[in-house]
Design a protein around this motif. Structure first.
Motif, mmCIF file in Angstrom:
data_model
loop_
_atom_site.group_PDB
_atom_site.id
_atom_site.type_symbol
_atom_site.label_atom_id
_atom_site.label_comp_id
_atom_site.label_asym_id
_atom_site.label_seq_id
_atom_site.Cartn_x
_atom_site.Cartn_y
_atom_site.Cartn_z
ATOM 1 N N LEU A 28 -46.527 -62.646 54.457
ATOM 2 C CA LEU A 28 -45.265 -61.934 54.630
ATOM 3 C C LEU A 28 -44.090 -62.837 54.269
ATOM 4 C CD1 LEU A 28 -44.112 -59.214 55.542
ATOM 5 C CD2 LEU A 28 -43.903 -60.166 57.848
ATOM 6 N N ARG A 29 -44.153 -64.101 54.660
ATOM 7 C CA ARG A 29 -43.100 -65.041 54.270
ATOM 8 C C ARG A 29 -43.016 -65.174 52.756
ATOM 9 N NH1 ARG A 29 -45.192 -68.084 58.597
ATOM 10 N NH2 ARG A 29 -43.765 -68.159 60.399
ATOM 11 N N GLU A 30 -44.170 -65.273 52.106
ATOM 12 C CA GLU A 30 -44.182 -65.374 50.649
ATOM 13 C C GLU A 30 -43.530 -64.157 50.011
ATOM 14 O OE1 GLU A 30 -48.186 -65.983 49.365
ATOM 15 O OE2 GLU A 30 -48.387 -67.949 50.341
ATOM 16 N N ALA A 31 -43.801 -62.980 50.552
ATOM 17 C CA ALA A 31 -43.197 -61.764 49.999
ATOM 18 C C ALA A 31 -41.684 -61.770 50.189
ATOM 19 C CB ALA A 31 -43.809 -60.535 50.671
ATOM 20 N N PHE A 32 -41.229 -62.171 51.380
ATOM 21 C CA PHE A 32 -39.787 -62.201 51.640
ATOM 22 C C PHE A 32 -39.081 -63.248 50.783
ATOM 23 C CE2 PHE A 32 -40.195 -60.554 56.303
ATOM 24 C CZ PHE A 32 -40.513 -59.297 55.815
ATOM 25 N N ASP A 33 -39.773 -64.335 50.452
ATOM 26 C CA ASP A 33 -39.162 -65.409 49.668
ATOM 27 C C ASP A 33 -39.143 -65.119 48.168
ATOM 28 O OD1 ASP A 33 -38.506 -67.012 51.824
ATOM 29 O OD2 ASP A 33 -40.424 -68.098 51.797
ATOM 30 N N HIS A 34 -39.857 -64.087 47.754
ATOM 31 C CA HIS A 34 -39.895 -63.777 46.319
ATOM 32 C C HIS A 34 -38.506 -63.338 45.857
ATOM 33 C CE1 HIS A 34 -40.898 -61.809 42.515
ATOM 34 N NE2 HIS A 34 -42.021 -62.513 42.547
ATOM 35 N N PRO A 35 -38.020 -63.861 44.739
ATOM 36 C CA PRO A 35 -36.658 -63.532 44.290
ATOM 37 C C PRO A 35 -36.426 -62.046 44.061
ATOM 38 C CG PRO A 35 -37.528 -65.410 43.066
ATOM 39 C CD PRO A 35 -38.662 -64.876 43.873
ATOM 40 N N GLY A 36 -37.471 -61.321 43.711
ATOM 41 C CA GLY A 36 -37.303 -59.896 43.422
ATOM 42 C C GLY A 36 -37.498 -58.986 44.626
ATOM 43 N N TYR A 37 -37.669 -59.552 45.813
ATOM 44 C CA TYR A 37 -37.942 -58.705 46.973
ATOM 45 C C TYR A 37 -36.727 -57.862 47.328
ATOM 46 C CZ TYR A 37 -39.078 -57.106 51.634
ATOM 47 O OH TYR A 37 -39.314 -56.308 52.721
ATOM 48 N N ARG A 38 -36.949 -56.558 47.534
ATOM 49 C CA ARG A 38 -35.889 -55.632 47.922
ATOM 50 C C ARG A 38 -36.102 -55.235 49.380
ATOM 51 N NH1 ARG A 38 -34.987 -50.017 47.979
ATOM 52 N NH2 ARG A 38 -37.131 -49.611 47.289
ATOM 53 N N PHE B 144 -30.580 -59.336 56.512
ATOM 54 C CA PHE B 144 -31.660 -60.157 55.961
ATOM 55 C C PHE B 144 -31.152 -61.511 55.483
ATOM 56 C CE2 PHE B 144 -34.423 -61.571 52.485
ATOM 57 C CZ PHE B 144 -35.670 -61.454 53.060
ATOM 58 N N ARG B 145 -31.935 -62.537 55.773
ATOM 59 C CA ARG B 145 -31.581 -63.886 55.337
ATOM 60 C C ARG B 145 -32.877 -64.662 55.104
ATOM 61 N NH1 ARG B 145 -29.770 -65.797 61.395
ATOM 62 N NH2 ARG B 145 -31.867 -66.334 62.139
ATOM 63 N N ARG B 146 -32.789 -65.612 54.196
ATOM 64 C CA ARG B 146 -33.929 -66.510 53.978
ATOM 65 C C ARG B 146 -33.601 -67.833 54.657
ATOM 66 N NH1 ARG B 146 -33.755 -63.963 48.688
ATOM 67 N NH2 ARG B 146 -35.666 -62.740 48.386
ATOM 68 N N PRO B 147 -34.356 -68.209 55.654
ATOM 69 C CA PRO B 147 -34.059 -69.453 56.382
ATOM 70 C C PRO B 147 -34.013 -70.652 55.449
ATOM 71 C CG PRO B 147 -35.730 -68.177 57.517
ATOM 72 C CD PRO B 147 -35.524 -67.527 56.186
ATOM 73 N N GLY B 148 -32.922 -71.405 55.535
ATOM 74 C CA GLY B 148 -32.805 -72.616 54.733
ATOM 75 C C GLY B 148 -32.309 -72.393 53.325
ATOM 76 N N GLY B 149 -32.057 -71.131 52.962
ATOM 77 C CA GLY B 149 -31.602 -70.863 51.600
ATOM 78 C C GLY B 149 -30.370 -69.990 51.606
ATOM 79 N N GLU B 150 -29.863 -69.692 50.414
ATOM 80 C CA GLU B 150 -28.696 -68.833 50.313
ATOM 81 C C GLU B 150 -29.086 -67.412 50.692
ATOM 82 O OE1 GLU B 150 -26.985 -69.052 46.491
ATOM 83 O OE2 GLU B 150 -26.518 -71.176 46.610
ATOM 84 N N GLN B 151 -28.113 -66.704 51.272
ATOM 85 C CA GLN B 151 -28.364 -65.310 51.605
ATOM 86 C C GLN B 151 -28.480 -64.511 50.312
ATOM 87 O OE1 GLN B 151 -25.526 -63.692 54.212
ATOM 88 N NE2 GLN B 151 -26.670 -61.790 54.612
ATOM 89 N N MET B 152 -29.486 -63.629 50.302
ATOM 90 C CA MET B 152 -29.728 -62.865 49.086
ATOM 91 C C MET B 152 -28.635 -61.842 48.858
ATOM 92 S SD MET B 152 -32.676 -60.197 50.267
ATOM 93 C CE MET B 152 -32.538 -59.296 48.739
ATOM 94 N N ALA B 153 -28.482 -61.437 47.581
ATOM 95 C CA ALA B 153 -27.610 -60.314 47.287
ATOM 96 C C ALA B 153 -28.235 -59.054 47.888
ATOM 97 C CB ALA B 153 -27.452 -60.162 45.771
ATOM 98 N N LEU B 154 -27.405 -58.233 48.537
ATOM 99 C CA LEU B 154 -27.933 -57.094 49.268
ATOM 100 C C LEU B 154 -27.782 -55.808 48.467
ATOM 101 C CD1 LEU B 154 -26.421 -58.054 52.711
ATOM 102 C CD2 LEU B 154 -28.770 -58.377 51.951
ATOM 103 N N TRP B 155 -28.766 -54.936 48.653
ATOM 104 C CA TRP B 155 -28.714 -53.650 47.982
ATOM 105 C C TRP B 155 -28.049 -52.637 48.910
ATOM 106 C CZ3 TRP B 155 -32.360 -57.217 47.078
ATOM 107 C CH2 TRP B 155 -32.695 -57.481 45.737
#
Length: 353
Positions: free
Chosen positions: A111-121, A342-353
Motif C-alpha cells: 500500500l505504501r508503494e502504491a501511495f508513493d507512485h508518482p501517478g497515484y490518484r 493526502f500527503r507523502r511523509p518526508g516528501g513534497e505534498q502531491m498536486a491534488l485532483w
C-alpha cells in the motif's frame, strides 16, 4: 458442521473433473477415525502479493478502489456473494471459503508503494469489501491494523464495512482519521434474532454487540451507517423496520439495503442451507427470489443485481424509505471523505485532483 455456514465443499467451476460418491449400500464399514468430524479448524497460508489495491469499474458500486487483507472469510456467512471468488485459487466456495484462508502479510508495504507512485490518484479506499477485514484471524494477524496505520501516515480516506466487533480495537486510528473527515464505517446488521444469526452468519458478532459497536464508534466521532444486506424473502425481510429503529437509537445516521444475490456456486450452497434450516419455506423463498430475477436464481445486470425487480422489490424499497424517513436516516448528503489531506511523509505534498 459446528460454527460453520455450510458443510458442503463442492468442486469449483474451473475444475474439469468432478468426483461423486454413490449412495451407501451398507457393505462398506469405515473405520471410526475416517468419519467426518462435526467441526474443522481454520487453516491460513500467506501470500506475498504483487499489488494490493483492486480497481472497480462496476457502475453500481460506490467506490473505485478497494483493499482486501484476506481471501476467504471465517465469518462463514452462508449468503456471502464473495464465496465464488475462492474458485480462482482452485478452492471450493463452500467449506474451503470459511476454513482455508489466505492472508497478505506484505499488504501494508504494498500500500505504501502504491501511495508513493508518482501517478497515484487519491480516491477513497474501501477496506475489506470482498471479505471482512475484521474477521477472527485479524486478532492475531493484524494486517488490517497495519493498513490503517498507513492510511493515517498518508492521511488517506478510507471506508470500512464489517460485522466484527474487533473494529473497536482500532478506535485510536479510526478516530484520528475521522477528525480529518477521512473515515466512515458501515456496520452490516442483517438480523436482530440471535438464533437466525447463528444459523446464517455463525462467526460474526451478535446483533446486540453490533449495536454496541455502533454506539462506541459514534461516541468516538466516527460517522456510522448500517447495511441490511442481504434482505432475504421470508427469512429476515420482516425485520427491516426493527433493524432501522435499533440502528438509529444506537447512533447511526444513514442506512442502506441489498437484496440477496446468488451468483455461480452460491446458488447451490444457499439452497442446501435453506433446505436444512427452513425446509417448510425453502421452495417459497426460492420462488420469490426467482420472481425478483426474471425467473432465475440470479441476474447480474448492473443496476438490478443489488435490488431485483418487480412488485416485491418495489415493496421492500417503499418500506425501507418510509421508515428511514420517519427515523431521520439518510437526511441530506452523507459525510463525504476528503482527498485534499493526502500527503507523502518526508516528501513534497502531491498536486491534488
Amino acid at each position: 458442521m459446528k460454527t460453520r455456514g455450510t458443510a458442503l465443499n463442492p468442486h469449483n467451476r474451473f475444475q474439469p473433473i468432478a468426483t461423486d460418491r454413490d449412495q451407501d449400500d451398507g457393505w462398506y464399514q469405515a473405520p471410526e477415525d475416517t468419519l467426518c468430524p462435526d467441526s474443522i479448524a481454520t487453516e491460513v497460508v500467506d501470500e506475498q502479493v504483487r499489488t494490493i489495491i483492486s480497481r472497480n469499474q462496476s457502475p453500481d458500486i460506490p467506490f473505485e478502489q478497494s483493499v482486501n487483507p484476506y481471501r476467504g472469510c471465517e465469518h462463514a456467512c452462508i449468503y456471502c456473494f464473495a464465496r465464488p471468488s475462492h474458485a480462482y485459487w482452485d478452492l471450493s466456495p463452500g467449506l474451503d471459503f470459511e476454513t482455508r484462508l489466505i492472508a497478505k502479510p506484505n499488504a501494508a508495504r504494498k500500500l505504501r508503494e502504491a501511495f508513493d507512485h508518482p501517478g497515484y490518484r487519491v480516491t477513497p479506499i474501501a477496506l475489506g469489501m470482498n471479505t471482512d477485514a475484521y474477521q477472527p484471524i485479524e486478532r492475531e494477524r493484524r494486517i488490517t491494523r497495519s493498513l490503517l496505520e498507513v492510511m493515517v501516515q498518508y492521511r488517506h480516506p478510507v471506508s470500512i464495512i464489517t460485522k466484527g466487533a474487533l473494529i473497536l480495537r482500532d478506535l485510536d486510528l479510526l478516530s484520528e482519521l475521522a477528525r480529518d473527515q477521512l473515515c466512515t464505517v458501515a456496520v452490516s446488521l442483517t438480523t436482530l434474532d440471535n438464533d437466525l444469526k447463528r444459523r446464517m452468519e455463525p462467526r460474526t458478532a451478535a446483533p446486540a454487540t453490533r449495536l454496541r459497536v455502533i454506539e462506541r464508534l459514534v461516541a468516538a466521532g466516527i460517522p456510522v451507517s448500517i447495511l441490511i444486506a442481504p434482505v432475504i424473502p421470508f427469512i429476515n425481510d420482516h425485520e427491516i423496520e426493527r433493524i432501522l429503529e435499533a440502528a438509529q437509537q444506537a447512533g447511526a445516521t444513514r442506512a442502506g439495503w441489498i437484496m440477496l444475490r446468488l451468483p455461480l456456486e452460491l446458488d447451490t450452497l444457499f439452497q442446501d442451507w435453506l433446505r436444512r434450516h427452513f425446509p417448510d419455506r425453502a421452495e417459497h423463498v426460492m420462488n420469490r427470489i426467482r420472481d425478483l430475477r426474471g425467473g432465475r436464481s440470479y441476474d447480474a445486470t448492473f443496476g438490478q443485481r443489488m435490488t431485483g425487480t418487480g412488485p416485491y422489490a418495489d415493496l421492500i424499497r417503499q418500506r425501507f424509505r418510509a421508515r428511514a424517513r420517519k427515523l431521520g436516516l439518510n437526511v441530506g448528503r452523507g459525510p463525504g471523505l476528503r482527498t485534499d489531506r493526502f500527503r507523502r511523509p518526508g516528501g513534497e505534498q502531491m498536486a491534488l485532483w
